[in-house]
Motif scaffolding. Sequence first.
Motif, PDB file in Angstrom:
ATOM      1  N   ALA A   2      53.508  24.111  34.243  1.00  0.00           N
ATOM      2  CA  ALA A   2      52.829  25.328  33.801  1.00  0.00           C
ATOM      3  C   ALA A   2      53.732  26.159  32.898  1.00  0.00           C
ATOM      4  CB  ALA A   2      52.392  26.150  35.013  1.00  0.00           C
ATOM      5  N   GLN A   3      53.153  27.210  32.336  1.00  0.00           N
ATOM      6  CA  GLN A   3      53.913  28.230  31.625  1.00  0.00           C
ATOM      7  C   GLN A   3      53.616  29.576  32.282  1.00  0.00           C
ATOM      8  OE1 GLN A   3      54.219  27.946  27.345  1.00  0.00           O
ATOM      9  NE2 GLN A   3      53.224  25.942  27.318  1.00  0.00           N
ATOM     10  N   GLU A   4      54.231  30.618  31.763  1.00  0.00           N
ATOM     11  CA  GLU A   4      54.021  31.951  32.317  1.00  0.00           C
ATOM     12  C   GLU A   4      52.531  32.268  32.413  1.00  0.00           C
ATOM     13  OE1 GLU A   4      55.932  36.125  31.058  1.00  0.00           O
ATOM     14  OE2 GLU A   4      54.208  35.542  29.822  1.00  0.00           O
ATOM     15  N   ALA A   5      52.129  32.855  33.547  1.00  0.00           N
ATOM     16  CA  ALA A   5      50.735  33.233  33.761  1.00  0.00           C
ATOM     17  C   ALA A   5      50.541  34.723  33.511  1.00  0.00           C
ATOM     18  CB  ALA A   5      50.319  32.882  35.188  1.00  0.00           C
ATOM     19  N   ARG A   6      49.315  35.101  33.125  1.00  0.00           N
ATOM     20  CA  ARG A   6      48.966  36.507  32.955  1.00  0.00           C
ATOM     21  C   ARG A   6      47.727  36.838  33.769  1.00  0.00           C
ATOM     22  NH1 ARG A   6      52.709  40.028  32.140  1.00  0.00           N
ATOM     23  NH2 ARG A   6      54.177  39.248  30.611  1.00  0.00           N
ATOM     24  N   PHE A   7      47.770  38.010  34.408  1.00  0.00           N
ATOM     25  CA  PHE A   7      46.680  38.435  35.275  1.00  0.00           C
ATOM     26  C   PHE A   7      45.601  39.144  34.461  1.00  0.00           C
ATOM     27  CE2 PHE A   7      44.391  41.302  38.043  1.00  0.00           C
ATOM     28  CZ  PHE A   7      44.241  40.596  39.221  1.00  0.00           C
ATOM     29  N   VAL A   8      44.347  38.796  34.735  1.00  0.00           N
ATOM     30  CA  VAL A   8      43.181  39.480  34.166  1.00  0.00           C
ATOM     31  C   VAL A   8      42.297  39.881  35.333  1.00  0.00           C
ATOM     32  CG1 VAL A   8      41.228  39.338  32.593  1.00  0.00           C
ATOM     33  CG2 VAL A   8      43.315  38.044  32.087  1.00  0.00           C
ATOM     34  N   GLN A   9      41.991  41.175  35.468  1.00  0.00           N
ATOM     35  CA  GLN A   9      41.247  41.629  36.634  1.00  0.00           C
ATOM     36  C   GLN A   9      39.743  41.511  36.441  1.00  0.00           C
ATOM     37  OE1 GLN A   9      42.384  45.749  37.161  1.00  0.00           O
ATOM     38  NE2 GLN A   9      40.656  46.474  35.960  1.00  0.00           N
ATOM     39  N   ARG A  10      39.054  41.331  37.569  1.00  0.00           N
ATOM     40  CA  ARG A  10      37.601  41.433  37.559  1.00  0.00           C
ATOM     41  C   ARG A  10      37.212  42.884  37.321  1.00  0.00           C
ATOM     42  NH1 ARG A  10      37.605  37.090  41.454  1.00  0.00           N
ATOM     43  NH2 ARG A  10      36.262  35.400  40.693  1.00  0.00           N
ATOM     44  N   SER A  11      35.977  43.089  36.961  1.00  0.00           N
ATOM     45  CA  SER A  11      35.540  44.434  36.587  1.00  0.00           C
ATOM     46  C   SER A  11      35.618  45.416  37.737  1.00  0.00           C
ATOM     47  CB  SER A  11      34.100  44.385  36.039  1.00  0.00           C
ATOM     48  OG  SER A  11      33.240  43.778  36.996  1.00  0.00           O
ATOM     49  N   ASN A  12      35.557  44.930  38.997  1.00  0.00           N
ATOM     50  CA  ASN A  12      35.584  45.841  40.148  1.00  0.00           C
ATOM     51  C   ASN A  12      36.960  45.959  40.785  1.00  0.00           C
ATOM     52  OD1 ASN A  12      35.677  43.268  41.119  1.00  0.00           O
ATOM     53  ND2 ASN A  12      34.328  43.638  42.877  1.00  0.00           N
TER      54      ASN A  12
END
Length: 710
Positions: free
Chosen positions: A586-596
């Motif tokens: 893998a490579q570095e991961a980035r967090f993306v939040q759900r709308s809630n």
Amino acid sequence: MSLHGRKGKRRDKHPYLSGNFAPVQKAYSATPCSYTGVIPDELLGGQYIRNGGNPVSNEDLGRDAHWFDGDGMLAGVVFTRPGADGGTVQPNFINQYILTDVYLSSLENPCLRTPILPSISTLVNPVSTLIEITLRIFRTILLVLLSHLPGSAYAIKRISVSNTGIIYHDGRALATCESGPPMRIQLPELDTVGWYNGNNAEGEAEIKHKESGFGGTGVMSFMKEWTTGHPKIDPESQEMLLFHSNFLPPYVHYSVIPPSHQHSSEKPILSKILNFPIPSVSGAKMMHDFGVSKGYTIIMDLPLSLDPFNLIKNKPVVSYDPSKPSRFGVFPRRDPSRIRWFETSACCIFHTANAWDAEDSQGNVDAVNLLACRLTSDSLVLSAGNVKAPPRIVQNIKDKRDPILFFSRYDYDKTASGDGMTYQGTLDPSYLDLEKLPSAENFPVLDVPQVNNQNILVPEAEEDQCRLYYYCFSLSSPATTITAQYALSAVPFEFPTINPACEMSSAHYVYGCSTSTASFGVALGRAVKIDALVKMNVHKLMQRSQGNPPKSIIGCVDQRNVDEIMMSSDPNDPIKCFKMPEGWYAQEARFVQRSNATCSHPSGPSAGDSEDDGFLLFYAFDESQLDKDGNCPETAISELWILEAKNFTDVLARVQLPQRVPYGLHGNWFSEGMIKNQRAVRNFRKAPEEKCQNQGVWSWIKRNMVKVLD
């Protein structure tokens, strides 16, 4: 289109120029990708982008090279919404070089077999001679001067390769690197706009500020505009905070850029701070990252220098001195003059995960907390350049009567090794039993220092550690006191990320990259690869430490390794690991939040319940595609994986890309709103379709001088 790379025969396979570390030779405009699984609605219209070095001058594959070298290349996936007539979301892959001065000048000089800038590997190598380094630097200076001759299409005004990170602030996507100011990039096409100076970017349609920006004016202003690869964006105020590190006193300057439009009538208008000197930094440092809470900024003055004047002292330009302390400077966000310095034992920190304030019962900030990826030495800097580390010498073994001001007692991390144990750390003679040290028959002797005038045998040091550390800097005590400093887990941990909405506050969850087979300080001839992602509930781990506080500096809350954590069946385990399939990395991961998703207050039964409700996006590569010599065929491809962050198990979708994405550095997520709200652009930087040769006397002189220098 072809990206100007000629194949050459490798004299000596370099781990960071081979396999999936090798540069790619093709750039794609928006290219549709197939995928499996279900793409979350929150990703529609947005774009994931990762930055990293991709050297264009790469014919000499036996040269010095370092993972941090290379011309910046962005690789992104934009999730195009379905059309009005229905259909499904369409991921499109785009990768483009960042058109820096150095990159454009490289295109103009097709005979260059090695990059214009000297490799970091040359600068950190202990066996690099003064003559060798001086010649490499002199070559760079001459190439820069030649680029300003009449007949040159591209003059090198800034030496940055913009290959480290990419962020978004005030309508601009900015690619970053320590050796220059940020470079503005236009989304989603990844076209290069121009250098950003803290006021505006070259190529923008409207320029409101004509005053000087980063660096100010003067002969040395170019050095003062060198900007950290990790600017911080306050999720509430939308301020951007940066520091600028250089080779001359006061060594570090500091800037705070508020958004251009501040609508709130309840809060005071935030002013801009440019190039404020930070007092008492001890010297020129390899200062990569820093910490920022809601009210305070943390500058890290660590014993890893980046100083050309080291050559006069017969040291590498990049040099680590474990006998010097690590210093953390904490100051109110808008007043660096009130800095307080906290000292502790030597270490290296390249990335911080988060920082937050702690308040007393009256609401006053009485402490600042920091989570950072702490290394016990500079081994990662060396191994990332395939440089052999010098022999290990035990740090600061002193006579008992000589006080050790900033070193705490170092416990021993123990591992089986023949008939005895391996030890790591600084030895305090008051805890040293001379009669029980292993004999020379069991361990190679690296040095023979003295304690109380007695010779002792020093066993070989244990492999270096890189762990997620918790620091607490007290602001209430008159003396500068670090009230907590210990590791939260024993697993190797780097490239941290959290929910962006929770940055600078007391976030519960930190995600990062790990390896199940070694530490991030790896042996010569191997390259660090990520085969596991880790999720830590840092609040639970810190609460666990309250009943049995770990020892300062060398303590660790959770001693399990990756495999032991993987075997846990506890649904409330504060640490979870996602192991890549065999042969995948893998490579570095980035967090993306759900709308809630929200950031909860740290107390209460439901604290943090929705903070981790989102996804992790990262590139993945199957190394079974490599040939028998460990090289990537032209048909090799990477994938973009979307991992469910809450259960940390389910891969929701896998996007198959048209080509591979080399193992690189830092990425980010850009929402649909960010893309739509970019500032207008007047013109973009452009690269020639083919490498061209200008005609004329000056061009002839330049071409021949470049050949001599190469």
